[in-house]
Motif scaffolding. Structure first.
Motif, PDB file in Angstrom:
ATOM      1  N   VAL A  16       6.034   1.616 -17.757  1.00 21.68           N
ATOM      2  CA  VAL A  16       6.502   1.640 -16.372  1.00 21.68           C
ATOM      3  C   VAL A  16       7.417   0.436 -16.167  1.00 21.68           C
ATOM      4  CG1 VAL A  16       4.508   2.886 -15.435  1.00 21.68           C
ATOM      5  CG2 VAL A  16       4.467   0.410 -15.508  1.00 21.68           C
ATOM      6  N   GLN A  17       8.340   0.612 -15.235  1.00 21.38           N
ATOM      7  CA  GLN A  17       9.287  -0.471 -14.958  1.00 21.38           C
ATOM      8  C   GLN A  17       9.196  -0.841 -13.490  1.00 21.38           C
ATOM      9  OE1 GLN A  17      13.334   0.489 -15.909  1.00 21.38           O
ATOM     10  NE2 GLN A  17      13.920  -1.646 -16.072  1.00 21.38           N
ATOM     11  N   SER A  18       9.047  -2.128 -13.219  1.00 20.52           N
ATOM     12  CA  SER A  18       8.936  -2.610 -11.847  1.00 20.52           C
ATOM     13  C   SER A  18      10.304  -2.569 -11.172  1.00 20.52           C
ATOM     14  CB  SER A  18       8.394  -4.042 -11.836  1.00 20.52           C
ATOM     15  OG  SER A  18       9.394  -4.934 -12.280  1.00 20.52           O
ATOM     16  N   GLN A  62       0.836  -1.197   0.000  1.00 22.65           N
ATOM     17  CA  GLN A  62       0.000   0.000   0.000  1.00 22.65           C
ATOM     18  C   GLN A  62       0.870   1.245   0.000  1.00 22.65           C
ATOM     19  OE1 GLN A  62      -3.221   0.117   2.773  1.00 22.65           O
ATOM     20  NE2 GLN A  62      -3.682   2.215   2.335  1.00 22.65           N
ATOM     21  N   GLU A  63       1.890   1.262   0.833  1.00 18.07           N
ATOM     22  CA  GLU A  63       2.796   2.410   0.867  1.00 18.07           C
ATOM     23  C   GLU A  63       3.460   2.603  -0.491  1.00 18.07           C
ATOM     24  OE1 GLU A  63       7.148   3.280   2.645  1.00 18.07           O
ATOM     25  OE2 GLU A  63       5.730   2.410   4.049  1.00 18.07           O
ATOM     26  N   ASN A  64       3.923   1.501  -1.071  1.00 15.82           N
ATOM     27  CA  ASN A  64       4.552   1.586  -2.381  1.00 15.82           C
ATOM     28  C   ASN A  64       3.559   2.013  -3.449  1.00 15.82           C
ATOM     29  OD1 ASN A  64       7.034   0.851  -1.382  1.00 15.82           O
ATOM     30  ND2 ASN A  64       6.741  -1.307  -1.777  1.00 15.82           N
ATOM     31  N   SER A  65       2.310   1.586  -3.318  1.00 15.19           N
ATOM     32  CA  SER A  65       1.303   1.943  -4.301  1.00 15.19           C
ATOM     33  C   SER A  65       1.075   3.447  -4.325  1.00 15.19           C
ATOM     34  CB  SER A  65      -0.015   1.221  -4.016  1.00 15.19           C
ATOM     35  OG  SER A  65       0.161  -0.166  -4.175  1.00 15.19           O
ATOM     36  N   VAL A  66       1.033   4.072  -3.159  1.00 15.76           N
ATOM     37  CA  VAL A  66       0.861   5.525  -3.096  1.00 15.76           C
ATOM     38  C   VAL A  66       2.050   6.199  -3.768  1.00 15.76           C
ATOM     39  CG1 VAL A  66       0.776   7.520  -1.549  1.00 15.76           C
ATOM     40  CG2 VAL A  66      -0.611   5.512  -1.048  1.00 15.76           C
TER      41      VAL A  66
END
Length: 183
Positions: A135-137, A92-96
């Protein structure tokens, strides 16, 4: 105890405290320490059964998570390891952060709706909107995402600008002339 008007309601006049007991919850804590319990907030639009099938796959942990529908819009995910649980909690933190990063490439980020994966962005209307972006993971995997705009009406498809409609596009006229010359 008093019976009022024969209605069978009994009121206690006893002001004595109720005795509570200190129970050992170690077993319960140990049993559920690698679990997440959640509840859908909009059960008319969010299906728990689909959610518990989809999320472990989305997290790429389908073989390491068991999921249960607890009823009343509630669900339970049991993780095989502490590392998997922590990875999901940090998603979730990374998603934001990721949504903000994507949004900054499109304009000024005003609002983030994490659950819906939506952003409110102030864009420069003098430039064509971006509909696809690579986008790159973190592991180097590159994918193309599709960007959808709400309430985007009557823009020019050939050049992408919002300042005019297709019928008034000078680029379209140039493209038609070029095709006529080739024919």
């Amino acid at each position: 105890m008093v019976d009022l008007k024969g209605k069978g309601i009994i009121y206690e006049e006893d002001d004595e405290p109720i005795q509570l007991f200190d129970e050992d919850d170690a077993h319960t804590i140990r049993e559920y320490r690698m679990s997440l319990i959640g509840k859908v907030l909009n059960p008319k639009k969010q299906n728990v059964e689909k959610l518990i099938q989809y999320m472990p796959t989305q997290w790429k942990m389908q073989d390491r998570i068991t999921a249960n529908d607890l009823g009343n819009g509630k669900f339970l995910f049991n993780f095989a390891s502490e590392e998997d649980l922590q990875a999901v909690l940090t998603l979730q933190e990374n998603s934001v952060k990721n949504l903000k990063n994507i949004g900054r490439k499109l304009g000024h980020v005003d609002t983030i709706e994490l659950e819906a994966g939506r952003l409110l962005i102030n864009v420069d209307t003098r430039k064509p909107p971006v509909f696809k972006k690579k986008v790159q993971s973190p592991v180097g995997e590159e994918v193309t995402i599709t960007i959808k705009y709400d309430l985007l009406f009557k823009h020019c498809t050939p050049c992408g600008l919002l300042t005019h409609e297709e019928s008034y596009c000078s680029k379209k006229v140039e493209m038609m002339k070029a095709q006529t010359v080739k024919a």
